[in-house]
Write an enzyme that holds these catalytic residues in place. Structure first.
Site: not given
Lengths: 148, 495
Positions: B158, B182, B235, B291, B395
């Site tokens: 996202f 996707k 993730s 990230c 994280e």
């Protein structure tokens, strides 16, 4: 309000240039005898807008400090007001010169603050200042000739 | 400053783009909400497995002809796509701000980064060249021909709705493969726009497909026998335990770019003003949802330097303007949704509980403009953070800076390398020796020297090591070309 982001800085530059371009246009309308002399200055403003936008859209990436590159006060850089022309052409040209000075200062300060943070942008600002300072000298020479 | 006009004025009903057609999904449609305003901007489908299968089938059918299309012809379509993306630049950027929440400068940056990947892939006639060796034995020649493999799936997160699919898809199609993208179901609009541009550019039907959906659609791609490879960004638990594992089980190639905990080391000889400006972007840009965002700040230096430096960081951070990203004066937007905000707040609570000192609390932020605070969280700074504690090690994916101290560079490196992630660590210094030492020894796929966001340009691979990456080759640049092609070697003799 203090300008801090690249987007704000670019929009402010566009506003200064647009107003100055319109100011030259208004002088030319009111005093047609100076229109041809001032036309290149108005075109110069349009070119500066194009140069700044091209550089911004070309180098902006998520990795540079676009959100934290300036601390500039807009009130330090008064813009020309095309809707408030003075009574005589000499004064109008003098006001244009003041506005040119103001824009040069803006670009100088913007370049200084964003150096190292906005990739290619400070170099573009520097180049515009060089070009505008040359134009300003021409404008001042023209104003002096008019007054004489 | 004025608020820029939003391109999405009415909620858009999203359809899939399959085989060159806009196809209605029979799956449930979920509301997509602008996280800053709370307004609905789209209804996006959770595509069924059958619909994902239809996209894979369309891609499979398109593959033979596309593979035979000369690379130079494929590149010309990509040039056309790049041109259309430039024309749509501002629209694309504002859509990102609407669907994700990031500031307009950040969105434009994302647009540029995405387009740069299309630009690089336009070089495919050169990039895809193989190798030739004459007389490997007497009268025998041998060559390597990079060969496309078929259909690839691109599963995107996202946080960069426009750019991240473009780390893969342009390279896949440039090299003669077909793709099914996707996007994240939280941010479907950017890839919906990309599909529109792909259609306008004139790509043959089935070469570039976009199917919307969530985890179930991703699973359908993962399990589909005709999909030869997957690129994934997300993730670590999903990337390692689901994507990497399932690709291994089903014999697919895989790039899984995963989570991070990035350390930014500040040496006492750094250029303080520019370091702090870079830190603002690194820690709080994109509201910390990237990230490559720095999470831990390791300060090397004596007490005097430390106090002065941290004081200035807190001061600068406390002046960050938080609000709707289409307001040009805003420096930080909201988190993508309330759930993500709640998750970050849990980390802040854990930091307090575990004894870190809260220097700046973002939990009740002041906003520029009148917007619901549902997804907004201000920048937060802790000091005295133990690198092994919850907020020091895990994280967070939000605007939280954990400050820790090190006696010298060696200790800073030890602290940094002890963390299991290795995505993007940086050093700020004016000492070349320290910079070299850091770059040489730090265990990180992307390394910054006086750079806060260590994002490689499109013509370099997007690195990642340790728990931040699973696979061999990376997205972007030459790595992507290799990932999307098989090195077919031909050895030839004529009697």
């Amino acid at each position: 309000m203090t300008l801090r982001t690249a987007s704000e800085g670019i929009s402010f530059a566009r506003e200064l240039e647009t107003r100055l371009g319109a100011f030259y246009g208004a002088i030319g309308e009111r005093w047609p005898e100076v229109r041809d002399v001032l036309a290149p200055f108005a075109a110069g403003s349009a070119k500066c807008i194009a140069d700044v936008q091209r550089a911004y859209y070309g180098v902006i990436t998520d990795a540079i400090e676009g959100g934290f590159c300036f601390e500039l006060e807009p009130t330090d850089y008064p813009a020309a007001d095309p809707s408030a022309l003075p009574e005589d052409v000499e004064e109008a040209v003098a006001q244009a010169a003041v506005a040119e000075e103001s824009i040069c200062r803006f670009y100088e300060d913007a370049a200084e603050q964003s150096r190292g943070l906005l990739a290619d942008m400070p170099r573009i600002f520097d180049r515009i200042v060089l070009r505008r300072r040359a134009a300003l000298a021409e404008l001042k020479a023209f104003a002096a000739k008019k007054e004489a | 400053m004025a608020i820029l006009e939003a391109p999405i004025q009415e909620p858009k009903h999203i359809r899939n783009y399959i085989g060159g057609e806009w196809v209605e999904s029979s799956g449930e449609h979920r509301e997509v909400v602008n996280p800053a305003t709370g307004g609905t901007i789209a209804h996006a489908p959770q595509s069924t497995d059958e619909e994902v299968g239809r996209a894979v089938q369309a891609a499979t059918e398109a593959f033979p002809a596309w593979r035979q299309t000369p690379p130079v012809a494929r590149a010309r379509l990509l040039f056309r796509l790049k041109e259309l993306m430039e024309e749509a630049f501002e629209r694309a950027s504002r859509i990102q701000t609407q669907e994700h929440g990031k500031t307009i400068d950040e969105s434009r940056g994302e647009s540029r980064r995405g387009i740069e990947n299309v630009e690089v892939s336009c070089g495919v006639p050169s990039l895809m060249q193989g190798a030739y060796a004459q007389d490997v034995a007497s009268g025998i020649d041998e060559w390597l021909a990079p060969t496309p493999l078929g259909v690839y799936g691109v599963i995107a997160p996202f946080n960069f709705p426009w750019m991240i699919p473009l780390w893969s898809a342009p390279y896949a199609v440039a090299t003669g493969n077909c793709v099914v993208v996707k996007p994240s179901d939280e941010v479907p609009l950017s890839q919906d726009l990309v599909a529109e541009l792909v259609e306008e550019a004139g790509f043959p039907p089935g070469v570039w497909n976009v199917v919307h959906g969530g985890a179930s659609s991703a699973s359908a791609l993962l399990d589909h026998p005709d999909v030869v490879g997957i690129t994934f960004v997300g993730s670590t638990p999903i990337g390692r335990d689901v994507i990497y594992k399932r690709c291994g089980e089903t014999g697919k190639r895989v790039i899984a770019q995963c989570g991070a905990k990035n350390f930014l080391t500040v040496m006492p000889d750094c250029d303080i003003d520019r370091t702090i400006a870079a830190m603002m972007t690194s820690f709080f840009g994109n509201a910390g949802q990237r990230c490559l965002a720095a999470a831990n700040c390791v300060v090397v230096g004596d007490d005097r330097f430390y106090k002065d430096f941290v004081g200035r960081v807190v001061d600068r951070t406390s002046r960050i303007r938080l609000g709707y990203g289409l307001d040009e004066s805003v420096q930080m937007g909201p988190l993508r949704d309330a759930g993500k905000k709640a998750n970050v707040v849990r980390y802040i609570d854990a930091g307090i509980r575990e004894g870190a000192k809260l220097l700046l609390d973002g939990r009740e932020p002041a906003l520029v403009g009148d917007y619901p605070d549902t997804c907004f969280l201000g920048p937060t700074i802790f000091e005295g953070v133990d690198p092994g504690s919850t907020i020091g090690a895990e994280e967070i994916f939000g605007p939280v800076m954990s400050v820790m101290r090190a006696a010298d560079l060696d200790e800073a490196l030890r602290i940094t390398n002890r963390n299991p992630y290795g995505n993007g660590h940086s050093i700020f210094t004016q000492d070349g020796r320290a910079a070299r030492e850091f770059a040489y020894n730090v265990e990180s796929g992307n390394v910054g020297i006086n750079i806060g966001i260590t994002a490689p340009m499109a013509f370099f691979p997007f690195g990642g090591m340790k728990d931040s990456f699973f696979g061999v080759l990376h997205t972007q640049g030459a790595d992507a070309i290799r990932f999307f092609t098989e090195s077919k070697v031909v050895i030839q003799r004529w009697f």
